[in-house]
Design a protein around this motif. Structure first.
Motif, PDB file in Angstrom:
ATOM      1  N   TRP A  38      37.176 -27.353  73.373  1.00 15.27           N
ATOM      2  CA  TRP A  38      36.185 -27.065  72.660  1.00 15.27           C
ATOM      3  C   TRP A  38      34.809 -27.695  71.459  1.00 15.27           C
ATOM      4  O   TRP A  38      34.359 -27.972  71.746  1.00 15.27           O
ATOM      5  CB  TRP A  38      36.870 -26.149  71.379  1.00 15.27           C
ATOM      6  CG  TRP A  38      38.072 -24.887  71.678  1.00 15.27           C
ATOM      7  CD1 TRP A  38      38.686 -24.814  71.145  1.00 15.27           C
ATOM      8  CD2 TRP A  38      37.626 -24.245  72.466  1.00 15.27           C
ATOM      9  NE1 TRP A  38      39.870 -23.285  71.421  1.00 15.27           N
ATOM     10  CE2 TRP A  38      39.026 -23.275  72.802  1.00 15.27           C
ATOM     11  CE3 TRP A  38      36.807 -23.452  73.596  1.00 15.27           C
ATOM     12  CZ2 TRP A  38      39.110 -21.814  73.432  1.00 15.27           C
ATOM     13  CZ3 TRP A  38      36.696 -22.349  74.452  1.00 15.27           C
ATOM     14  CH2 TRP A  38      37.960 -21.801  74.533  1.00 15.27           C
ATOM     15  N   SER A  39      36.042 -29.146  71.291  1.00 16.73           N
ATOM     16  CA  SER A  39      35.669 -30.441  71.253  1.00 16.73           C
ATOM     17  C   SER A  39      34.036 -30.723  72.135  1.00 16.73           C
ATOM     18  O   SER A  39      32.688 -30.575  71.853  1.00 16.73           O
ATOM     19  CB  SER A  39      36.651 -31.292  70.959  1.00 16.73           C
ATOM     20  OG  SER A  39      37.678 -31.095  69.902  1.00 16.73           O
ATOM     21  N   LEU A  40      34.167 -30.888  73.325  1.00 18.57           N
ATOM     22  CA  LEU A  40      33.119 -30.766  74.375  1.00 18.57           C
ATOM     23  C   LEU A  40      32.143 -30.145  74.335  1.00 18.57           C
ATOM     24  O   LEU A  40      31.108 -30.541  74.266  1.00 18.57           O
ATOM     25  CB  LEU A  40      34.144 -30.942  75.996  1.00 18.57           C
ATOM     26  CG  LEU A  40      33.727 -31.358  76.704  1.00 18.57           C
ATOM     27  CD1 LEU A  40      32.657 -32.329  76.832  1.00 18.57           C
ATOM     28  CD2 LEU A  40      33.796 -32.022  78.270  1.00 18.57           C
ATOM     29  N   LEU A  41      32.067 -28.536  74.271  1.00 16.77           N
ATOM     30  CA  LEU A  41      30.997 -27.263  74.116  1.00 16.77           C
ATOM     31  C   LEU A  41      29.906 -27.736  73.068  1.00 16.77           C
ATOM     32  O   LEU A  41      29.153 -27.856  72.615  1.00 16.77           O
ATOM     33  CB  LEU A  41      31.711 -26.795  74.348  1.00 16.77           C
ATOM     34  CG  LEU A  41      32.278 -25.683  75.736  1.00 16.77           C
ATOM     35  CD1 LEU A  41      33.161 -24.625  75.463  1.00 16.77           C
ATOM     36  CD2 LEU A  41      31.107 -25.333  75.935  1.00 16.77           C
ATOM     37  N   LEU A  42      31.506 -28.075  71.812  1.00 20.18           N
ATOM     38  CA  LEU A  42      30.517 -28.480  70.163  1.00 20.18           C
ATOM     39  C   LEU A  42      29.210 -29.667  70.491  1.00 20.18           C
ATOM     40  O   LEU A  42      28.982 -29.454  69.731  1.00 20.18           O
ATOM     41  CB  LEU A  42      31.432 -28.417  68.990  1.00 20.18           C
ATOM     42  CG  LEU A  42      32.010 -27.146  68.917  1.00 20.18           C
ATOM     43  CD1 LEU A  42      33.974 -27.245  67.710  1.00 20.18           C
ATOM     44  CD2 LEU A  42      30.903 -26.365  68.378  1.00 20.18           C
ATOM     45  N   VAL A  43      30.275 -30.241  71.033  1.00 21.53           N
ATOM     46  CA  VAL A  43      29.016 -31.397  70.861  1.00 21.53           C
ATOM     47  C   VAL A  43      27.821 -30.922  71.974  1.00 21.53           C
ATOM     48  O   VAL A  43      27.089 -31.759  72.328  1.00 21.53           O
ATOM     49  CB  VAL A  43      30.010 -33.170  71.801  1.00 21.53           C
ATOM     50  CG1 VAL A  43      29.418 -34.301  71.929  1.00 21.53           C
ATOM     51  CG2 VAL A  43      31.002 -33.487  70.645  1.00 21.53           C
ATOM     52  N   ASN A  44      28.232 -30.829  73.327  1.00 19.51           N
ATOM     53  CA  ASN A  44      27.328 -30.607  73.913  1.00 19.51           C
ATOM     54  C   ASN A  44      26.300 -29.099  73.845  1.00 19.51           C
ATOM     55  O   ASN A  44      25.380 -27.832  73.729  1.00 19.51           O
ATOM     56  CB  ASN A  44      27.954 -30.130  75.179  1.00 19.51           C
ATOM     57  CG  ASN A  44      27.991 -31.183  75.848  1.00 19.51           C
ATOM     58  OD1 ASN A  44      26.682 -32.277  76.155  1.00 19.51           O
ATOM     59  ND2 ASN A  44      29.400 -31.949  76.200  1.00 19.51           N
ATOM     60  N   ASN A  45      26.133 -28.741  71.774  1.00 19.63           N
ATOM     61  CA  ASN A  45      25.177 -28.017  71.342  1.00 19.63           C
ATOM     62  C   ASN A  45      26.243 -26.112  71.740  1.00 19.63           C
ATOM     63  O   ASN A  45      25.305 -25.646  71.932  1.00 19.63           O
ATOM     64  CB  ASN A  45      24.737 -27.891  71.312  1.00 19.63           C
ATOM     65  CG  ASN A  45      23.605 -29.697  71.148  1.00 19.63           C
ATOM     66  OD1 ASN A  45      23.656 -30.131  69.995  1.00 19.63           O
ATOM     67  ND2 ASN A  45      22.675 -30.495  72.018  1.00 19.63           N
ATOM     68  N   ALA A  46      26.505 -25.930  72.218  1.00 20.00           N
ATOM     69  CA  ALA A  46      27.074 -24.775  72.627  1.00 20.00           C
ATOM     70  C   ALA A  46      27.420 -23.985  70.885  1.00 20.00           C
ATOM     71  O   ALA A  46      27.812 -24.550  70.269  1.00 20.00           O
ATOM     72  CB  ALA A  46      28.923 -24.767  73.618  1.00 20.00           C
ATOM     73  N   VAL A  47      27.567 -22.728  70.626  1.00 21.22           N
ATOM     74  CA  VAL A  47      27.480 -21.810  70.114  1.00 21.22           C
ATOM     75  C   VAL A  47      28.881 -21.404  69.827  1.00 21.22           C
ATOM     76  O   VAL A  47      28.780 -19.971  70.882  1.00 21.22           O
ATOM     77  CB  VAL A  47      26.204 -20.851  70.047  1.00 21.22           C
ATOM     78  CG1 VAL A  47      26.211 -20.195  68.665  1.00 21.22           C
ATOM     79  CG2 VAL A  47      25.244 -21.934  70.256  1.00 21.22           C
ATOM     80  N   PHE A  48      29.505 -21.149  68.699  1.00 16.63           N
ATOM     81  CA  PHE A  48      30.635 -20.515  68.700  1.00 16.63           C
ATOM     82  C   PHE A  48      30.975 -19.715  67.355  1.00 16.63           C
ATOM     83  O   PHE A  48      30.210 -19.572  66.915  1.00 16.63           O
ATOM     84  CB  PHE A  48      31.730 -21.353  68.222  1.00 16.63           C
ATOM     85  CG  PHE A  48      32.606 -22.317  69.221  1.00 16.63           C
ATOM     86  CD1 PHE A  48      33.676 -22.463  70.197  1.00 16.63           C
ATOM     87  CD2 PHE A  48      31.108 -23.030  70.041  1.00 16.63           C
ATOM     88  CE1 PHE A  48      33.884 -23.246  70.654  1.00 16.63           C
ATOM     89  CE2 PHE A  48      31.921 -24.217  70.866  1.00 16.63           C
ATOM     90  CZ  PHE A  48      33.045 -24.396  71.776  1.00 16.63           C
ATOM     91  N   ALA A  49      31.594 -18.607  67.373  1.00  9.71           N
ATOM     92  CA  ALA A  49      32.052 -17.550  66.685  1.00  9.71           C
ATOM     93  C   ALA A  49      33.325 -16.925  67.208  1.00  9.71           C
ATOM     94  O   ALA A  49      34.578 -16.706  68.110  1.00  9.71           O
ATOM     95  CB  ALA A  49      30.800 -16.402  66.840  1.00  9.71           C
ATOM     96  N   ASN A  50      33.314 -15.904  65.784  1.00 12.67           N
ATOM     97  CA  ASN A  50      35.297 -15.839  65.952  1.00 12.67           C
ATOM     98  C   ASN A  50      34.656 -14.319  65.555  1.00 12.67           C
ATOM     99  O   ASN A  50      34.406 -13.913  64.215  1.00 12.67           O
ATOM    100  CB  ASN A  50      35.835 -15.800  65.212  1.00 12.67           C
ATOM    101  CG  ASN A  50      36.334 -17.054  66.453  1.00 12.67           C
ATOM    102  OD1 ASN A  50      36.966 -17.523  67.293  1.00 12.67           O
ATOM    103  ND2 ASN A  50      36.726 -18.425  65.364  1.00 12.67           N
ATOM    104  N   ILE A  51      35.252 -12.938  65.395  1.00  6.14           N
ATOM    105  CA  ILE A  51      35.882 -11.861  65.289  1.00  6.14           C
ATOM    106  C   ILE A  51      36.272 -11.681  64.301  1.00  6.14           C
ATOM    107  O   ILE A  51      37.477 -12.002  64.332  1.00  6.14           O
ATOM    108  CB  ILE A  51      35.606 -10.960  66.535  1.00  6.14           C
ATOM    109  CG1 ILE A  51      34.397 -10.273  67.622  1.00  6.14           C
ATOM    110  CG2 ILE A  51      36.093  -9.571  66.046  1.00  6.14           C
ATOM    111  CD1 ILE A  51      34.181 -10.206  68.797  1.00  6.14           C
TER     112      ILE A  51
END
Length: 279
Positions: free
Chosen positions: A193-206
């Motif tokens: 998750w940290s690596l994805l966030l650094v690379n501008n991936a977008v997250f969401a939780n339902i």
């Protein structure tokens, strides 16, 4: 709820120590009990499985459409991160749903998560709330609540995992673009998750419980100093990729060290307080 026609894969890793009955329940929950069924279930055997586990996988395959199950056998145990990376190579679809071999997906899990991704195509990773349950009795313990919006997730993720790994549905291309799961023995999801966030991936939780996770009441109290080294490794990784600052690394390392050396009774009390606060 819109009509869904998006194909997706389910990715699961199985280890010889996984309870066979829990595996049977988990497999049933991701197909037979779902309102939206996957087009593919990728099961990775992380090393040699028991005869009973193999029988359960075989029986599951016999009750679902032909070629639904992709069974990947690894000759030896390589750990969850490496096993999932190998499994990703066999996932035929862009959308991949994670599932652990001992958890229970609620019937509308996939329908709601796939619909969410269709309505929010900019989202790369979608998690849900989860209910923690007793490992044996399946008795409800607590609900793990997590931030819902991307910006809140990004802030929360600096100190704790902001997405519950077994509940996640993600875009395969986004995970592969960062090299897959970092090869840690523990907390590999936190690192990813940290690596994805650094690379501008977008997250969401339902904001809905869509999975039951077997944790037991003493999950956190069982994790002592031996677990701390794995946490240090992930925090150092987060610092090296620029996700947390040096000051944050020192702060979080100190907090985790203090927590790990506390007596089990004190840790149990603190964790119970956190669970109560979460609802």
């Amino acid at each position: 709820m819109i009509s869904v026609n998006t194909a997706f894969s389910v990715l699961m890793s199985v280890y010889k120590n996984d309870d066979p009955e829990h595996l049977r329940v988990a497999l049933n929950s991701i197909y037979h009990e779902q309102t939206l069924k996957p087009e593919q279930v990728v099961i990775v055997a992380d090393g040699k499985l028991t005869t009973e586990q193999l029988s359960i996988v075989s029986n599951f395959g016999a009750t679902v459409p032909h070629n639904l199950v992709t069974f990947v056998e690894l000759p030896q145990n390589v750990g969850l991160a490496a096993a999932l990376n190998e499994g990703l190579k066999h996932c035929c679809h862009e959308i991949v749903a994670r599932m652990d071999a001992d958890d229970i997906a609620l019937p509308t899990r996939f329908e709601k998560q796939i619909n969410f991704l269709l309505l929010n195509p900019h989202v790369d990773v979608c998690g849900t709330l989860i209910d923690e349950i007793d490992t044996v009795t399946e008795e409800y313990i607590s609900t793990r609540k997590v931030p819902l919006k991307h910006e809140d997730i990004k802030v929360f993720a600096r100190k704790r995992s902001a997405v519950s790994h077994p509940s996640v549905v993600f875009k395969k291309s986004s995970v592969l673009a960062v090299g897959g799961y970092p090869l840690f023995r523990k907390s590999q999801d936190f690192a990813l998750w940290s690596l994805l966030l650094v690379n501008n991936a977008v997250f969401a939780n339902i904001d809905e419980v869509l999975l039951k996770m077997r944790t037991g009441r003493d999950l956190m109290t069982r994790r002592g100093l031996s677990y701390l080294k794995y946490e240090y490794q992930v925090m150092l990784f987060q610092y090296k990729i620029g996700f947390i600052s040096l000051a944050e690394f020192i702060k979080y390392a100190t907090v985790r060290t203090v927590f790990r050396i506390l007596p089990a009774s004190v840790k149990k009390m603190l964790y119970a307080a956190v669970r109560k606060k979460q609802g």
